[in-house]
Scaffold this active site. Structure first.
Site, PDB file in Angstrom:
ATOM      1  N   CYS A 165       0.478  -1.258   0.257  1.00  0.00           N
ATOM      2  CA  CYS A 165       0.065   0.201   0.154  1.00  0.00           C
ATOM      3  C   CYS A 165       1.093   1.027  -0.379  1.00  0.00           C
ATOM      4  O   CYS A 165       1.601   1.614  -1.029  1.00  0.00           O
ATOM      5  CB  CYS A 165      -1.282   0.217   0.917  1.00  0.00           C
ATOM      6  SG  CYS A 165      -1.931   1.184   1.053  1.00  0.00           S
ATOM      7  N   HIS A 278      -3.488  -5.190   0.422  1.00  0.00           N
ATOM      8  CA  HIS A 278      -3.032  -5.639   2.171  1.00  0.00           C
ATOM      9  C   HIS A 278      -2.988  -7.187   1.681  1.00  0.00           C
ATOM     10  O   HIS A 278      -4.186  -7.731   2.403  1.00  0.00           O
ATOM     11  CB  HIS A 278      -4.017  -5.229   2.918  1.00  0.00           C
ATOM     12  CG  HIS A 278      -3.682  -3.420   2.748  1.00  0.00           C
ATOM     13  ND1 HIS A 278      -2.988  -2.851   4.105  1.00  0.00           N
ATOM     14  CD2 HIS A 278      -3.979  -2.763   2.646  1.00  0.00           C
ATOM     15  CE1 HIS A 278      -2.569  -1.681   3.855  1.00  0.00           C
ATOM     16  NE2 HIS A 278      -3.411  -1.224   3.127  1.00  0.00           N
ATOM     17  N   GLU A 280      -1.984  -8.641   4.051  1.00  0.00           N
ATOM     18  CA  GLU A 280      -1.446  -9.317   5.817  1.00  0.00           C
ATOM     19  C   GLU A 280      -2.798  -9.195   5.946  1.00  0.00           C
ATOM     20  O   GLU A 280      -3.417 -10.347   6.993  1.00  0.00           O
ATOM     21  CB  GLU A 280      -0.845  -8.482   6.551  1.00  0.00           C
ATOM     22  CG  GLU A 280      -1.303  -6.966   6.905  1.00  0.00           C
ATOM     23  CD  GLU A 280      -0.976  -6.423   5.403  1.00  0.00           C
ATOM     24  OE1 GLU A 280      -0.821  -6.165   4.339  1.00  0.00           O
ATOM     25  OE2 GLU A 280      -1.473  -5.330   5.594  1.00  0.00           O
TER      26      GLU A 280
END
Ligand SMILES: *[C@@H]1O[C@H](CO)[C@@H](O)[C@H](O)[C@H]1NC(C)=O
Ligand SMILES: *[C@@H]1O[C@H](CO)[C@@H](O)[C@H](O)[C@H]1NC(C)=O
Length: 351
Positions: A165, A278, A280
Site C-alpha cells: 500500500c 493488503h 496481511e
C-alpha cells in the site's frame, strides 16, 4: 468353531502381550537413565534419523528474519500516545511474516540512520507497511532502506522486499524519481478482484505458489482488501520509462468509479514486490466488515506470506544469533488497539 477360535485368540494374545511387556519397559528405563551416547546396541538414534530425515537444502537458510519499518504515530490517531517520536507497526504484518516461518525485527524509523541500516545486517528481507506518511524523515528512511535493499541484491545477497500500500506508493515515487507521480483513486475500505495483465509472469512472482483455481478466483471474487486514496493508472505506469524498466505490471484493480489502477507489481531484476492491496489483512484484521475472511481469502494471505519467506530463505545473511534475539519484536509488548472496533486489532507502539 471358527468364531470360537477367533474369540479365544485375543485372550491368548493379551497374555503373551503382557508377559513380554517388561522388554520395552526395561529399554525405556535404560534409555532414560543412560547417558545420551549409550545405545545398548538396540536403538541407533543417529542412524535412524539419518535414514528417515533427508537433510534440507543446504543453500537455504531456515531461520530467516524479516525487518519491518515502523510508521509514524500510534496507529490509532493518538488514542495511545501523541508523542511526536512515536511510531508503530500493525501486528498483522508481524503475524503475516510469522505465519510463513520467519521472525521479525522492527526497524524503528526514528532510530539514527547508522543504527537502522546496521540492523539490515540482522535480517534476510524487509517489509514496508501501509500508512499515510509520504514525506519528511519517514520518506527519507524508506528511500535509504530501499537503496540498501538494491545494493545487497547487487552484491549477491538475495534480499527480498515486500512494499504494501503506502510502501508501494513510496517505491513508485522513488523509482520514478517523481514525488507527484500518484493519482487520486477511490479505493478506501474496499475489497476487490485482481485482473492479470496480458502475459503477466506467474513463475518467480508472488503468484507462483497459488493453485490455478485460486488464481482464477482472484479475478472473479473480491479476495483482496484495498484501503487507499492514491494509486497509479496502468497507462501512466507503463508510459513512465523508469517505472516500466524497473517493474513488471502484474495486476490491476478497479476503484469505486470503475477506474483501473495498478495493484500488483514486481521488479524485473530484484526480488521486490509491490502491493497496492493488503495481503496481511485477510487473516489478521477484523475491524472493517469489508475485509474478506473466506477460506480462499485466507489462502491468499498464506500464499503471499509463503512467497516472501521463501525468498528470504535464499538470503546468504547468517546474523549472529544473540544479536537477533536482542532485537526481535518479542522484546516489545503489543497493544490491543481494536477493542474500540476500528483501525488495527493489535499494534506495536515504539516511543
Ligand atoms: C491525543 O490528542 C487527542 C486530541 O487532542 C486527545 O483526544 C487524546 O486524548 C490524546 N491522547 C493521549 C494519549 O493523551
Ligand atoms: C503477449 O504475448 C503475445 C504472444 O507472444 C503477444 O502477441 C502480445 O503482444 C503480448 N502482449 C503484451 C501486452 O505484451
Amino acid at each position: 468353531m471358527a468364531i470360537d477360535a477367533v474369540r479365544s485368540s485375543p485372550a491368548t494374545t493379551m497374555t503373551s502381550f503382557w508377559s513380554y511387556m517388561w522388554i520395552p519397559t526395561l529399554i525405556i528405563l535404560l534409555r532414560c537413565v543412560g547417558s545420551a551416547d549409550a545405545h545398548f546396541g538396540i536403538f541407533m538414534p543417529n542412524q535412524r534419523s539419518s535414514s528417515t530425515c533427508p537433510a534440507p537444502d543446504p543453500d537455504l537458510y531456515y531461520r530467516p528474519v524479516i525487518g519491518i519499518v515502523s510508521h509514524p504515530g500510534d496507529g490509532d490517531s493518538g488514542s495511545f500516545t501523541n508523542a511526536t517520536s512515536a511510531s508503530y507497526i500493525a501486528a498483522s504484518y508481524v503475524k503475516f511474516v510469522e505465519s510463513a516461518g520467519a521472525r521479525v525485527i522492527p526497524l524503528i524509523y526514528t532510530e539514527p540512520p547508522e543504527k537502522l541500516l546496521k540492523k539490515l545486517d540482522l535480517v534476510n528481507g524487509v517489509l514496508f507497511t501501509g500508512g499515510w506518511a509520504n514525506s519528511g524523515l519517514y520518506f527519507k528512511t524508506i528511500r535509504a532502506i530501499f537503496k540498501k535493499v538494491l545494493e545487497k541484491n547487487d552484491g549477491g545477497n538475495h534480499f527480498p522486499l515486500y512494499a504494501t500500500c503506502l510502501g508501494f506508493e513510496l517505491i513508485t515515487m522513488i523509482v520514478s524519481e517523481d514525488n507527484n507521480i500518484l493519482e487520486e483513486v477511490s479505493a478506501r475500505n474496499q475489497a476487490s478482484t485482481l485482473q492479470f495483465t496480458e502475459n503477466a509472469t506467474i513463475d518467480g512472482t508472488v503468484f507462483e505458489r497459488f493453485p490455478p483455481g485460486l488464481l482464477k478466483k482472484l479475478t472473479t471474487d473480491c479476495l483482496v482488501m484495498q484501503n487507499h486514496h492514491l494509486g497509479i493508472s496502468p497507462g501512466r505506469f507503463l508510459d513512465n520509462k523508469k517505472l516500466s524498466r524497473f517493474f513488471e505490471l502484474l495486476t490491476t484493480s478497479k476503484d469505486e468509479n470503475n477506474k483501473d489502477y495498478v495493484s500488483t507489481v514486481r521488479s524485473w531484476n530484484y526480488p521486490v514486490t509491490g502491493f497496492q492491496w493488503h495481503p496481511e489483512k485477510n487473516t489478521f484484521e477484523w475491524a472493517s466488515p469489508r475485509i474478506p475472511h473466506t477460506e480462499e481469502a485466507i489462502q491468499v494471505t498464506q500464499y503471499a506470506a509463503n512467497f516472501l519467506v521463501s525468498e528470504a530463505r535464499k538470503s546468504i545473511n547468517r546474523p549472529p544469533a544473540q544479536e537477533v534475539l536482542d532485537n526481535l519484536i518479542y522484546n516489545y509488548i503489543p497493544t490491543y488497539s481494536g477493542k474500540a472496533g476500528r483501525g488495527f486489532d493489535q499494534v506495536y507502539i515504539f516511543t
